[in-house]
Design a protein around this motif. Structure first.
Motif, PDB file in Angstrom:
ATOM      1  N   THR A   2       0.838  -1.199   0.000  1.00 43.95           N
ATOM      2  CA  THR A   2       0.000   0.000   0.000  1.00 43.95           C
ATOM      3  C   THR A   2       0.871   1.246   0.000  1.00 43.95           C
ATOM      4  O   THR A   2       2.005   1.225   0.489  1.00 43.95           O
ATOM      5  CB  THR A   2      -0.918   0.013   1.231  1.00 43.95           C
ATOM      6  N   PRO A   3       0.361   2.355  -0.541  1.00 44.93           N
ATOM      7  CA  PRO A   3       1.148   3.586  -0.598  1.00 44.93           C
ATOM      8  C   PRO A   3       1.489   4.121   0.796  1.00 44.93           C
ATOM      9  O   PRO A   3       0.749   3.926   1.759  1.00 44.93           O
ATOM     10  CB  PRO A   3       0.229   4.554  -1.350  1.00 44.93           C
ATOM     11  N   THR A   4       2.602   4.796   0.875  1.00 43.04           N
ATOM     12  CA  THR A   4       3.011   5.469   2.106  1.00 43.04           C
ATOM     13  C   THR A   4       2.220   6.757   2.262  1.00 43.04           C
ATOM     14  O   THR A   4       2.008   7.487   1.295  1.00 43.04           O
ATOM     15  CB  THR A   4       4.513   5.782   2.068  1.00 43.04           C
ATOM     16  N   LEU A   5       1.780   7.033   3.466  1.00 43.76           N
ATOM     17  CA  LEU A   5       1.129   8.313   3.755  1.00 43.76           C
ATOM     18  C   LEU A   5       2.204   9.306   4.174  1.00 43.76           C
ATOM     19  O   LEU A   5       2.992   9.030   5.087  1.00 43.76           O
ATOM     20  CB  LEU A   5       0.090   8.155   4.872  1.00 43.76           C
ATOM     21  N   ASP A  53      12.933   9.797  -0.634  1.00 42.58           N
ATOM     22  CA  ASP A  53      13.333   8.649   0.169  1.00 42.58           C
ATOM     23  C   ASP A  53      12.198   7.624   0.294  1.00 42.58           C
ATOM     24  O   ASP A  53      12.242   6.749   1.141  1.00 42.58           O
ATOM     25  CB  ASP A  53      13.755   9.135   1.565  1.00 42.58           C
ATOM     26  N   THR A  54      11.176   7.774  -0.551  1.00 39.75           N
ATOM     27  CA  THR A  54      10.027   6.874  -0.526  1.00 39.75           C
ATOM     28  C   THR A  54       9.928   6.176  -1.881  1.00 39.75           C
ATOM     29  O   THR A  54       9.440   6.758  -2.851  1.00 39.75           O
ATOM     30  CB  THR A  54       8.727   7.655  -0.241  1.00 39.75           C
ATOM     31  N   PRO A  55      10.382   4.925  -1.985  1.00 41.79           N
ATOM     32  CA  PRO A  55      10.390   4.248  -3.291  1.00 41.79           C
ATOM     33  C   PRO A  55       9.001   3.838  -3.777  1.00 41.79           C
ATOM     34  O   PRO A  55       8.767   3.769  -4.989  1.00 41.79           O
ATOM     35  CB  PRO A  55      11.266   3.020  -3.040  1.00 41.79           C
ATOM     36  N   GLU A  56       8.078   3.580  -2.849  1.00 42.68           N
ATOM     37  CA  GLU A  56       6.741   3.146  -3.249  1.00 42.68           C
ATOM     38  C   GLU A  56       5.857   4.359  -3.534  1.00 42.68           C
ATOM     39  O   GLU A  56       6.255   5.505  -3.342  1.00 42.68           O
ATOM     40  CB  GLU A  56       6.105   2.268  -2.164  1.00 42.68           C
ATOM     41  N   SER A  57       4.647   4.100  -4.017  1.00 43.25           N
ATOM     42  CA  SER A  57       3.685   5.172  -4.244  1.00 43.25           C
ATOM     43  C   SER A  57       3.393   5.893  -2.926  1.00 43.25           C
ATOM     44  O   SER A  57       3.551   5.321  -1.838  1.00 43.25           O
ATOM     45  CB  SER A  57       2.385   4.615  -4.824  1.00 43.25           C
ATOM     46  N   ALA A  58       2.973   7.159  -3.046  1.00 40.49           N
ATOM     47  CA  ALA A  58       2.757   7.964  -1.844  1.00 40.49           C
ATOM     48  C   ALA A  58       1.474   8.766  -1.951  1.00 40.49           C
ATOM     49  O   ALA A  58       1.079   9.205  -3.033  1.00 40.49           O
ATOM     50  CB  ALA A  58       3.946   8.902  -1.615  1.00 40.49           C
ATOM     51  N   VAL A  59       0.834   8.947  -0.802  1.00 38.69           N
ATOM     52  CA  VAL A  59      -0.335   9.822  -0.679  1.00 38.69           C
ATOM     53  C   VAL A  59       0.044  10.947   0.267  1.00 38.69           C
ATOM     54  O   VAL A  59       0.361  10.701   1.437  1.00 38.69           O
ATOM     55  CB  VAL A  59      -1.557   9.057  -0.143  1.00 38.69           C
ATOM     56  N   ASP A  81       9.515  19.058  -7.229  1.00 38.68           N
ATOM     57  CA  ASP A  81      10.954  18.995  -6.972  1.00 38.68           C
ATOM     58  C   ASP A  81      11.416  17.576  -6.653  1.00 38.68           C
ATOM     59  O   ASP A  81      12.558  17.211  -6.925  1.00 38.68           O
ATOM     60  CB  ASP A  81      11.335  19.920  -5.811  1.00 38.68           C
ATOM     61  N   SER A  82      10.521  16.794  -6.072  1.00 42.02           N
ATOM     62  CA  SER A  82      10.907  15.424  -5.695  1.00 42.02           C
ATOM     63  C   SER A  82      11.050  14.502  -6.900  1.00 42.02           C
ATOM     64  O   SER A  82      11.750  13.495  -6.839  1.00 42.02           O
ATOM     65  CB  SER A  82       9.867  14.826  -4.739  1.00 42.02           C
ATOM     66  N   ALA A  83      10.338  14.844  -8.002  1.00 44.36           N
ATOM     67  CA  ALA A  83      10.318  14.000  -9.205  1.00 44.36           C
ATOM     68  C   ALA A  83       9.812  12.590  -8.906  1.00 44.36           C
ATOM     69  O   ALA A  83      10.174  11.630  -9.595  1.00 44.36           O
ATOM     70  CB  ALA A  83      11.706  13.953  -9.851  1.00 44.36           C
ATOM     71  N   HIS A  84       8.987  12.472  -7.885  1.00 45.79           N
ATOM     72  CA  HIS A  84       8.439  11.149  -7.541  1.00 45.79           C
ATOM     73  C   HIS A  84       7.471  10.710  -8.635  1.00 45.79           C
ATOM     74  O   HIS A  84       6.618  11.479  -9.069  1.00 45.79           O
ATOM     75  CB  HIS A  84       7.715  11.229  -6.197  1.00 45.79           C
ATOM     76  N   PRO A  85       7.560   9.459  -9.094  1.00 43.98           N
ATOM     77  CA  PRO A  85       6.743   9.028 -10.238  1.00 43.98           C
ATOM     78  C   PRO A  85       5.301   8.667  -9.903  1.00 43.98           C
ATOM     79  O   PRO A  85       4.474   8.545 -10.806  1.00 43.98           O
ATOM     80  CB  PRO A  85       7.489   7.787 -10.739  1.00 43.98           C
ATOM     81  N   SER A  86       4.982   8.468  -8.603  1.00 42.39           N
ATOM     82  CA  SER A  86       3.631   8.006  -8.262  1.00 42.39           C
ATOM     83  C   SER A  86       3.196   8.609  -6.934  1.00 42.39           C
ATOM     84  O   SER A  86       3.411   8.017  -5.868  1.00 42.39           O
ATOM     85  CB  SER A  86       3.581   6.472  -8.197  1.00 42.39           C
ATOM     86  N   VAL A  87       2.598   9.793  -7.014  1.00 36.92           N
ATOM     87  CA  VAL A  87       2.172  10.487  -5.802  1.00 36.92           C
ATOM     88  C   VAL A  87       0.878  11.229  -6.080  1.00 36.92           C
ATOM     89  O   VAL A  87       0.661  11.734  -7.189  1.00 36.92           O
ATOM     90  CB  VAL A  87       3.271  11.458  -5.300  1.00 36.92           C
ATOM     91  N   ARG A 219      -7.428   7.294   2.453  1.00 37.04           N
ATOM     92  CA  ARG A 219      -8.192   6.339   1.661  1.00 37.04           C
ATOM     93  C   ARG A 219      -8.634   6.973   0.343  1.00 37.04           C
ATOM     94  O   ARG A 219      -8.605   6.328  -0.712  1.00 37.04           O
ATOM     95  CB  ARG A 219      -9.403   5.850   2.443  1.00 37.04           C
ATOM     96  N   GLU A 220      -9.051   8.246   0.394  1.00 37.30           N
ATOM     97  CA  GLU A 220      -9.413   8.959  -0.838  1.00 37.30           C
ATOM     98  C   GLU A 220      -8.221   9.008  -1.790  1.00 37.30           C
ATOM     99  O   GLU A 220      -8.360   8.803  -3.002  1.00 37.30           O
ATOM    100  CB  GLU A 220      -9.862  10.386  -0.515  1.00 37.30           C
ATOM    101  N   GLY A 221      -7.055   9.308  -1.227  1.00 33.17           N
ATOM    102  CA  GLY A 221      -5.859   9.394  -2.062  1.00 33.17           C
ATOM    103  C   GLY A 221      -5.477   8.071  -2.681  1.00 33.17           C
ATOM    104  O   GLY A 221      -5.083   8.014  -3.853  1.00 33.17           O
ATOM    105  N   VAL A 222      -5.583   7.000  -1.889  1.00 33.16           N
ATOM    106  CA  VAL A 222      -5.254   5.672  -2.417  1.00 33.16           C
ATOM    107  C   VAL A 222      -6.182   5.326  -3.580  1.00 33.16           C
ATOM    108  O   VAL A 222      -5.745   4.817  -4.620  1.00 33.16           O
ATOM    109  CB  VAL A 222      -5.348   4.615  -1.303  1.00 33.16           C
ATOM    110  N   ARG A 223      -7.476   5.614  -3.412  1.00 31.57           N
ATOM    111  CA  ARG A 223      -8.419   5.330  -4.501  1.00 31.57           C
ATOM    112  C   ARG A 223      -8.093   6.139  -5.750  1.00 31.57           C
ATOM    113  O   ARG A 223      -8.243   5.656  -6.873  1.00 31.57           O
ATOM    114  CB  ARG A 223      -9.850   5.607  -4.037  1.00 31.57           C
TER     115      ARG A 223
END
Length: 242
Positions: A2-5, A53-59, A81-87, A219-223
Motif C-alpha cells: 500500500t502507498p506510504t502516507l 526517500d520513498t520508493p513506493e507510491s505515496a499519498v 521537486d521530488s520528481a516522484h513518479p507516483s504520488v 483512503r481517498e488518495g489511495v483510490r
C-alpha cells in the motif's frame, strides 16, 4: 504494497507542536501502516526530501485547516521537486464537519453550554481562499453548536480574537467561549488566554476523530491512484463512526 502516507504540516519551533504531529502520525500508522511526516516551513524534512526517500507510491495529506499558500503553492512545488513518479495529494484536513464536532467537544470540556456565544480563533492568512475556508469552518461550527459563530484571527487578518470577543460583549452576550481552530499548542494558542472570554477550548490535537479524518483523506488518495490500489483502499481499517 500500500502507498506510504506523507503527512505534511507547517512546521514550528515549539516542541509541543512537533510532538503533536508525531503523535498524530503514530496514531494514523496504527490504522494504515507506514506514515511519514514532512514540513513546508521552519524545520525539516521537507516533502521533497521525504518523497525522494520513498520508493513506493505515496499519498500526501496536507495537515492544514485551510487551503492557503502552503497547500496551493508549497506542496505542489515540493512534489514537483521530488520528481516522484507516483504520488497524489488529498484535500487539506479543513474545513470539515468533523473539525466542528471536535471543536465543540473541546468547548464543552471548558464549560460551554448551549446558547453560549462562540468565537472561532483561526491562525490568519493573507490568502483570500484560506479566509473563505475559515468562514466555511465557522458556519460548520455554527450548525453543530446551534449558535452564530464569529471569526477572530490570532495574526495577519482582522478582526483579532480579542476584538471579536469585545464586539460580542458590546452586543450584550454574557458568556463567550473561544474555539481554537488550531492543531496544536504553541504561541498562537497561548495568546488566546488573554482574549477576555469565559473559556478557551483546547486545540484540535490528537483527537480520535482527527485521526480518523486523516485516515479518510488517505483512503481517498489511495483510490485516486487507481489500479491495484483502489482495492487496497477498501481493505484498510475502516474509520470509527464520528
Amino acid at each position: 504494497m500500500t502507498p506510504t502516507l506523507v503527512l505534511v504540516a507547517h512546521g514550528t519551533r515549539n516542541p509541543r507542536g512537533v510532538e503533536m504531529i508525531a503523535a498524530l502520525a503514530d496514531a494514523v500508522s496504527m490504522q494504515i501502516g507506514t506514515t511519514r511526516v514532512a514540513f513546508v516551513d521552519v524545520l525539516g524534512p521537507s516533502p521533497a526530501e521525504v518523497l525522494r526517500d520513498t520508493p513506493e507510491s505515496a499519498v500526501v495529506v496536507p495537515a492544514f485547516l485551510a487551503s492557503g499558500f502552503h497547500v496551493h503553492t508549497d506542496v505542489p512545488r515540493e512534489i514537483a521537486d521530488s520528481a516522484h513518479p507516483s504520488v497524489t495529494v488529498t484535500r487539506a484536513l479543513g474545513p470539515d464537519p468533523v473539525l466542528a464536532r471536535v471543536m465543540l467537544d473541546r468547548l464543552r470540556q471548558e464549560g460551554w453550554h448551549p446558547g453560549d456565544s462562540i468565537v472561532l480563533a483561526a491562525a490568519g492568512s493573507s490568502d483570500p481562499r484560506a479566509r473563505e475556508e475559515h468562514r466555511r469552518a465557522a458556519a460548520m461550527l455554527a450548525d453543530t453548536a446551534g449558535v452564530p459563530v464569529q471569526i477572530g484571527y490570532v495574526a495577519t487578518s482582522t478582526p483579532t480574537v480579542p476584538d471579536a470577543v469585545s464586539a460580542l460583549r458590546a452586543e450584550g452576550h454574557a458568556r463567550i467561549f473561544v474555539a481554537s481552530y488550531l492543531l496544536a499548542r504553541g504561541l498562537f494558542h497561548n495568546r488566546l488566554a488573554g482574549a477576555g472570554a469565559e473559556g478557551v477550548g483546547d486545540p484540535l490535537g490528537v483527537h480520535p476523530s482527527i485521526v480518523d479524518l486523516v485516515v479518510a483523506r488517505y483512503r481517498e488518495g489511495v483510490r485516486s491512484l487507481g489500479g491495484e490500489f483502489s482495492e487496497a483502499a477498501e481493505e484498510l481499517s475502516p474509520a470509527r463512526p464520528h
